[in-house]
Structure formats: C-alpha cells, structure tokens
Design an enzyme around this catalytic site. Sequence first.
Site, PDB file in Angstrom:
ATOM      1  CG  ASP A 294      -2.261   2.505   6.509  1.00 52.88           C
ATOM      2  OD1 ASP A 294      -2.145   1.813   5.395  1.00 52.88           O
ATOM      3  OD2 ASP A 294      -2.135   3.413   7.200  1.00 52.88           O
TER       4      ASP A 294
ATOM      5  CG  ASP B  53      -1.490   1.002   1.040  1.00 54.40           C
ATOM      6  OD1 ASP B  53      -2.517   2.114   0.847  1.00 54.40           O
ATOM      7  OD2 ASP B  53      -1.478   1.247   2.912  1.00 54.40           O
TER       8      ASP B  53
ATOM      9  CG  ASP C   3      -1.668   8.226   0.422  1.00 53.76           C
ATOM     10  OD1 ASP C   3      -0.688   8.520   0.379  1.00 53.76           O
ATOM     11  OD2 ASP C   3      -2.420   7.368  -0.206  1.00 53.76           O
TER      12      ASP C   3
ATOM     13  N   GLY D 293      -7.788   3.704   3.208  1.00 50.77           N
ATOM     14  CA  GLY D 293      -7.986   2.921   1.846  1.00 50.77           C
ATOM     15  C   GLY D 293      -8.572   3.084   1.006  1.00 50.77           C
TER      16      GLY D 293
ATOM     17  CG  ASN E 135      -3.238  12.168  -6.011  1.00 47.48           C
ATOM     18  OD1 ASN E 135      -3.507  13.643  -7.236  1.00 47.48           O
ATOM     19  ND2 ASN E 135      -4.369  12.809  -5.588  1.00 47.48           N
TER      20      ASN E 135
HETATM   21  P1  B16 Z   1      -6.841  10.344  -3.892  1.00 49.75           P
HETATM   22  P2  B16 Z   1      -3.069   3.606  -0.045  1.00 49.75           P
HETATM   23  C1  B16 Z   1      -5.452   5.851   0.239  1.00 49.75           C
HETATM   24  O1  B16 Z   1      -4.872   5.192  -0.448  1.00 49.75           O
HETATM   25  C2  B16 Z   1      -5.653   6.255   0.896  1.00 49.75           C
HETATM   26  O2  B16 Z   1      -5.153   5.779   1.650  1.00 49.75           O
HETATM   27  C3  B16 Z   1      -7.285   7.506   1.469  1.00 49.75           C
HETATM   28  O3  B16 Z   1      -7.105   8.632   1.928  1.00 49.75           O
HETATM   29  C4  B16 Z   1      -7.161   8.278  -0.203  1.00 49.75           C
HETATM   30  O4  B16 Z   1      -8.505   8.335   0.435  1.00 49.75           O
HETATM   31  C5  B16 Z   1      -7.642   6.989  -1.786  1.00 49.75           C
HETATM   32  O5  B16 Z   1      -6.146   6.825  -1.321  1.00 49.75           O
HETATM   33  C6  B16 Z   1      -7.714   7.971  -2.908  1.00 49.75           C
HETATM   34  O6  B16 Z   1      -6.741   8.696  -2.604  1.00 49.75           O
HETATM   35  O7  B16 Z   1      -7.783  11.375  -3.820  1.00 49.75           O
HETATM   36  O8  B16 Z   1      -5.346  10.353  -3.731  1.00 49.75           O
HETATM   37  O9  B16 Z   1      -7.104   9.302  -5.392  1.00 49.75           O
HETATM   38  O10 B16 Z   1      -4.094   4.040   1.561  1.00 49.75           O
HETATM   39  O11 B16 Z   1      -4.385   2.659  -1.134  1.00 49.75           O
HETATM   40  O12 B16 Z   1      -2.216   3.663  -0.967  1.00 49.75           O
HETATM   41 MG    MG Z   2      -3.402   3.332   3.541  1.00 48.20          MG
END
Ligand code: B16
Ligand code: MG
Length: 212
Positions: free
Chosen positions: A168, A7, A9, A44, A116
């Site tokens: 996480d 993962d 973030d 996530g 992102n």
């Molecule tokens: P975005 P991960 C997730 O990333 C984040 O934990 C979550 O908080 C966020 O809303 C989601 O990505 C979408 O992100 O708005 O940048 O497209 O933890 O799966 O790496």
């Molecule tokens: Mg994460």
Amino acid sequence: MKAFIFDLDGVLVSTDKYHYQAWKKMADDEGIYFDEKINDRLRGVSRMASLGIVLERARRQYTEEEKVALANKKNDLYRDLLKNLTPADRLAGVTETLEKLRAEGFLLAVGSSSKNTPTILDKIGYGGYFDAVSDGNNITKSKPDPEVFVKAAEMLKLPAEECFVVEDAKAGIDAAKAGGFVSVGIGDAAHYDKTDYKILTMSDILTLPCVI
Ligand code: B16
Ligand code: MG
C-alpha cells in the site's frame, strides 16, 4: 509466478490507522503539527526514519536521547492500541483471497518493516499461517531498500521475478521494483506510476495474470 509477499500494515490489517493515532498523540504532546498527509509518507518507513519525518515540523532540535525516548513513546502508544486487534481487523477480502491463492498452490509470505509483526500476526489469528515472515526484526535497511522482500524470497527459496509483492506504500513499491519483484499496489500505492498492477480491492488479486 509462484508466490505472494504481502506487506502487513494497510494490506492485510488496518494497523495503519493505529500508527497514525500513535504518531498524532506523540506529535500533539510535543506541539508538532501532524496530519494524515504527513502520515502517508510514513507508510512502510522504519520507526526511527518515520520520527525523522515527524520532526521536520518541530520548532527545536532534539538530541539523540530525546529521539529514542519519543520513538519509544510512540511505540508504547501503538502497542496499547494493538491490544484491541482481533481477526476482525483483517482487511476486507483478505481471508478469502489468501485461502484461494493457497488452494491454487501459491506460497504466501509477509514482508513488513514493522518490528511488531509477530504480535500483530498472532492477534489477527495468522500466527504460523504464512510460509515465511520477513519483518523489521530481521532487516538492517527499511523500505525503499528491497532487503525485507529479498529475505522473504530467500526464505521461500524463490527468485524475485517469481514473486508478486503486494503493497500500500510508495516506499514499498520502490523496494519491490529495486529487488526485481512484480509489484501490486492497493490504496495509496494504486495511485503510483511505478506500480506494475494497480488494484482496488484484495480480491482483485485473483484477476492478475498467471493467478487463476
Ligand atoms: P514498527 P509495513 C511499517 O509496516 C509501517 O507501514 C510504518 O508506518 C511503520 O513505521 C513501520 O512498519 C515500522 O513499524 O514501529 O511497528 O516497527 O507497512 O511495512 O507492514
Ligand atoms: Mg503498509
């Protein structure tokens, strides 16, 4: 075991704190209560599903158009914060652990819900580093659906049971389990009963069975 799917973030990079700051500012501007406990439920989870959770505390209904505008506002705030990212924002132990895993012959992939992801990987010096990147841009269902990890395993040409997923988020552990992966939990996910292997630090990965 042949691969690790990470993962992004909260596992490889500390962008989780930027997600929190961006949601907090958006919620404050709307007069909606928001705190770190609510923020943990967004880990996530896709941007629009996260907005739905934030709006549970709203005092009025929002139209679909308003919801899209709020999600865009949060993403603009978030992307502004991402401008500050550098390789120093990799979380503790990440660089050394990935290098050791690679030296042991493991394939390395990213499995993130974030659209992102390419920007973030570039900013932290990991553009082109991973053997596969599956992210919010190539999936239709967000965690806890296993799609993002299933696609990563397909890119690696490996069956799920030969891949560890490092997460996480509880939603990420649920996704990993639903897809038949072996789950490793750090942070919030290290306190979750469904997690197969709970670790305190990234370098603890090197002590997992079948690793070194
Ligand atoms: P975005 P991960 C997730 O990333 C984040 O934990 C979550 O908080 C966020 O809303 C989601 O990505 C979408 O992100 O708005 O940048 O497209 O933890 O799966 O790496
Ligand atoms: Mg994460």
